[in-house]
Design a protein around this motif. Sequence first.
Motif, PDB file in Angstrom:
ATOM      1  N   HIS A 137       0.813  -1.207   0.000  1.00  0.00           N
ATOM      2  CA  HIS A 137       0.000   0.000   0.000  1.00  0.00           C
ATOM      3  C   HIS A 137       0.849   1.259   0.000  1.00  0.00           C
ATOM      4  N   THR A 138       2.086   1.142   0.504  1.00  0.00           N
ATOM      5  CA  THR A 138       3.006   2.271   0.382  1.00  0.00           C
ATOM      6  C   THR A 138       3.255   2.567  -1.100  1.00  0.00           C
ATOM      7  N   ILE A 139       3.493   1.507  -1.872  1.00  0.00           N
ATOM      8  CA  ILE A 139       3.782   1.706  -3.293  1.00  0.00           C
ATOM      9  C   ILE A 139       2.529   2.164  -4.032  1.00  0.00           C
ATOM     10  N   VAL A 140       1.367   1.651  -3.625  1.00  0.00           N
ATOM     11  CA  VAL A 140       0.121   2.157  -4.211  1.00  0.00           C
ATOM     12  C   VAL A 140       0.017   3.664  -3.949  1.00  0.00           C
ATOM     13  N   SER A 141       0.382   4.086  -2.738  1.00  0.00           N
ATOM     14  CA  SER A 141       0.299   5.524  -2.442  1.00  0.00           C
ATOM     15  C   SER A 141       1.354   6.308  -3.222  1.00  0.00           C
ATOM     16  N   ASP A 183       1.992   5.925  -6.270  1.00  0.00           N
ATOM     17  CA  ASP A 183       1.363   6.276  -7.544  1.00  0.00           C
ATOM     18  C   ASP A 183       0.888   7.723  -7.512  1.00  0.00           C
ATOM     19  N   PHE A 184       0.473   8.173  -6.331  1.00  0.00           N
ATOM     20  CA  PHE A 184      -0.021   9.540  -6.175  1.00  0.00           C
ATOM     21  C   PHE A 184       1.073  10.443  -5.618  1.00  0.00           C
ATOM     22  N   ALA A 185       1.719   9.982  -4.544  1.00  0.00           N
ATOM     23  CA  ALA A 185       2.624  10.860  -3.796  1.00  0.00           C
ATOM     24  C   ALA A 185       3.831  11.286  -4.627  1.00  0.00           C
ATOM     25  N   TRP A 231      -2.076  15.289  -3.970  1.00  0.00           N
ATOM     26  CA  TRP A 231      -1.464  13.956  -4.080  1.00  0.00           C
ATOM     27  C   TRP A 231      -0.029  13.974  -3.560  1.00  0.00           C
ATOM     28  N   HIS A 232       0.607  15.126  -3.753  1.00  0.00           N
ATOM     29  CA  HIS A 232       2.050  15.217  -3.532  1.00  0.00           C
ATOM     30  C   HIS A 232       2.342  15.424  -2.053  1.00  0.00           C
ATOM     31  N   THR A 233       2.023  14.420  -1.213  1.00  0.00           N
ATOM     32  CA  THR A 233       2.248  14.599   0.221  1.00  0.00           C
ATOM     33  C   THR A 233       2.979  13.390   0.795  1.00  0.00           C
ATOM     34  N   THR A 234       3.839  13.669   1.780  1.00  0.00           N
ATOM     35  CA  THR A 234       4.639  12.591   2.373  1.00  0.00           C
ATOM     36  C   THR A 234       3.830  11.752   3.358  1.00  0.00           C
ATOM     37  N   ILE A 235       2.653  12.223   3.736  1.00  0.00           N
ATOM     38  CA  ILE A 235       1.866  11.461   4.719  1.00  0.00           C
ATOM     39  C   ILE A 235       1.197  10.251   4.059  1.00  0.00           C
ATOM     40  N   PHE A 236       1.197  10.208   2.734  1.00  0.00           N
ATOM     41  CA  PHE A 236       0.425   9.176   2.038  1.00  0.00           C
ATOM     42  C   PHE A 236       0.757   7.733   2.423  1.00  0.00           C
ATOM     43  N   PHE A 266      -3.927  20.558   7.931  1.00  0.00           N
ATOM     44  CA  PHE A 266      -2.971  21.378   8.659  1.00  0.00           C
ATOM     45  C   PHE A 266      -1.748  21.669   7.791  1.00  0.00           C
ATOM     46  N   ILE A 267      -1.222  20.635   7.134  1.00  0.00           N
ATOM     47  CA  ILE A 267      -0.006  20.820   6.334  1.00  0.00           C
ATOM     48  C   ILE A 267      -0.305  21.698   5.119  1.00  0.00           C
ATOM     49  N   ALA A 268      -1.515  21.567   4.568  1.00  0.00           N
ATOM     50  CA  ALA A 268      -1.866  22.405   3.420  1.00  0.00           C
ATOM     51  C   ALA A 268      -1.836  23.886   3.826  1.00  0.00           C
ATOM     52  N   TRP A 269      -2.270  24.166   5.034  1.00  0.00           N
ATOM     53  CA  TRP A 269      -2.230  25.550   5.530  1.00  0.00           C
ATOM     54  C   TRP A 269      -0.803  25.941   5.936  1.00  0.00           C
ATOM     55  N   TYR A 270      -0.141  25.050   6.670  1.00  0.00           N
ATOM     56  CA  TYR A 270       1.174  25.337   7.230  1.00  0.00           C
ATOM     57  C   TYR A 270       2.234  25.435   6.125  1.00  0.00           C
ATOM     58  N   GLY A 271       2.043  24.629   5.064  1.00  0.00           N
ATOM     59  CA  GLY A 271       2.994  24.645   3.950  1.00  0.00           C
ATOM     60  C   GLY A 271       2.907  25.937   3.143  1.00  0.00           C
TER      61      GLY A 271
END
Lengths: 475, 177
Positions: free
Chosen positions: A255-259, A261-263, A270-275, A336-341
């Motif tokens: 599922h890490t590798i599935v994520s 695909d987006f991250a 999509w471009h987030t390290t939390i994925f 939070f990260i979308a705002w903080y970033g």
Amino acid sequence: MAHAEHAATPPAILQEVKPAVLPRAVMVANNRSFSWITEKICGIIEGKTPTWWWVCFILACLVASFTVAGIAYLIATGVGVWGHANPVNWAWDIVNFVFWIGIGHAGTLISAILCLLRQKWRTSINRAAEAMTIFAVVCAGIFPVFHVGRVWYAWYLFPIPNSNAIWQNFRSPLEWDVFAVSTYGTVSVLFWYVGLLPDLAVLRDRFYASGNKLRSALYGFFALGWRGSNRHWSNYEMAYLILAGISTPLVLSVHTIVSFDFAVSLLPGWHTTIFPPYFVAGAIFSGFGMVLTLMLPLRAIYRMEDLITQYHIDCMCKITLATGTIVGYAYAMEFFIAWYGANPYEGFAFINRAFGHYAWAYWIMISCNVITPQFFWFKAVRENTSFVWILSIFVNVGMWFERFVIIVTSLARDFLPSSWGYYSPSIVEIFTFFGTFGVFSVLFLLFIRFLPIMPMAELKAVTPQADVHGGGDHH
Amino acid sequence: MAAPSYGLIATFDTTPDLYHAAEKVRDAGYRHWDCITPFPVHGLDKAMGLKRSIVPRISLCGGIAGFCTGMSMIWWTGAVDYPLIVGGKPLFSPMFAFPVSYELTILFTAFATIGGMLFLNGLPMHYHPVLKYEHIRRGMDDQFFLVIETRDPRFNLANTKALLEKAGGKNISELEA
């Protein structure tokens, strides 16, 4: 024996403090014997096919025919029969792929991670959960394979020499996904089969004794001549432990590798390290939802209350609660990260998710995934099996919407407002997805009819009379 | 008896009975003998004097082979056989080769583990004297058997039978090969 000496001379302090005896959870209720377990589980296979089975099977075949028809139409016409159009070129197909593959993850979690953690309650549900994994991977695989368009070229996904002499692009996460999912499918089947070996041998000998030579030969062929030798068990148990040990990093990596695909893309939302951790928690959450959806009816139909006890349901509900809460945390952290970033595109992507054109999907996701599992805090809820079952359906629905929200909202509102669009699925897509529930049910019904739905050998090993020192409660 | 004898088989009803019998047979110095149990009995390996299984070593070889296969495949296809620059990225880097190599490590480990387990156990073997035993069905269900083979240097029909009787074995009978 160190154990025996220890028992003979308890430390003096123990007599002073008088520690409370902590009762061990009972895995097999009502003190059932070994042969009761064998009779109970083999009886399902040996008995007459029940009427409900035929009704469900025919219904499931009818539903599955929707997938067959949808795919046949796609092959005959082209991938344009799905509702994809710029800018949304990944939609229901990838949503459905991630949904099904996520469901599979609970099976591996139960069979591998809980095995390593010595959670004995896994034994009664692991066989069915592993079957669920395999069938879910089958359903998941349908979507990306047919999304390539010309499905007869799907073998280009694998590094097989072809007439163009070019190779796959291993820099792409999509190629990583090919290896992750095919490895996952293969290892899940192998793990399942190894677990089945001793039980197939039981069926072989039982059918031989009852005079059904054909079925005895069939089960016997796949039992590979298993004879319960302890010299074999010694290697077998070691192999089983190693398979559990490698399936644990496998399930986390898939599922890490599935994520990825987006991250690994550059799309806001999509471009987030939390994925990776967020996807893994979500997968386990949805998988346990599906395990509850499947096991509660099975338990009721086959009167399995002594094997799937309230303790088992409690454990599953608590894992659902824990992973559901992690998923809720991830939703909050994304905002939070979308705002903080302080990246305006990232910020827009998230405001758009919650309040844009797809807000309805977002709020379905939040209510099903964040609010539903909170009911499992209450013992009264966990003990009400019908209510647990209904909540598990909400979890399944919510996790489907999570993937929809992630994939479609980010694509429909990309960088250029001139290319913005609104995606709706075509009827072909809806039918194809609807039919996969039939495909899954057909496979699962065949499984409960022809294979032991619980691992008899493992169940016997967790009963008190399996202990070589007589009675396992003082261990 | 027409067919040559494979060995003696004794029945035990409970796990502790089998466990203590196994200890006695081990201490008597037998080497070619076995226990038949419907499930893995915890601690029986020690009672039988079995060494730790060597399956992990085979698994390790499989894992190393898988990782090397992944890395070398990606290096050879991308940087040697048909070098193609995509997105200005290097032709080979262990970074982007890692996820696929990782998956192949697990895949090859699984194959090696299962293949190794079957090889060490001599499976598939659809014919075996023990499987011909008339009560074998109970050995897959709720009874426990102990088998001592005739090829064991210490095997002696009368003495071995006496040992099994003393160890609490019931229904002691000869197995045809």
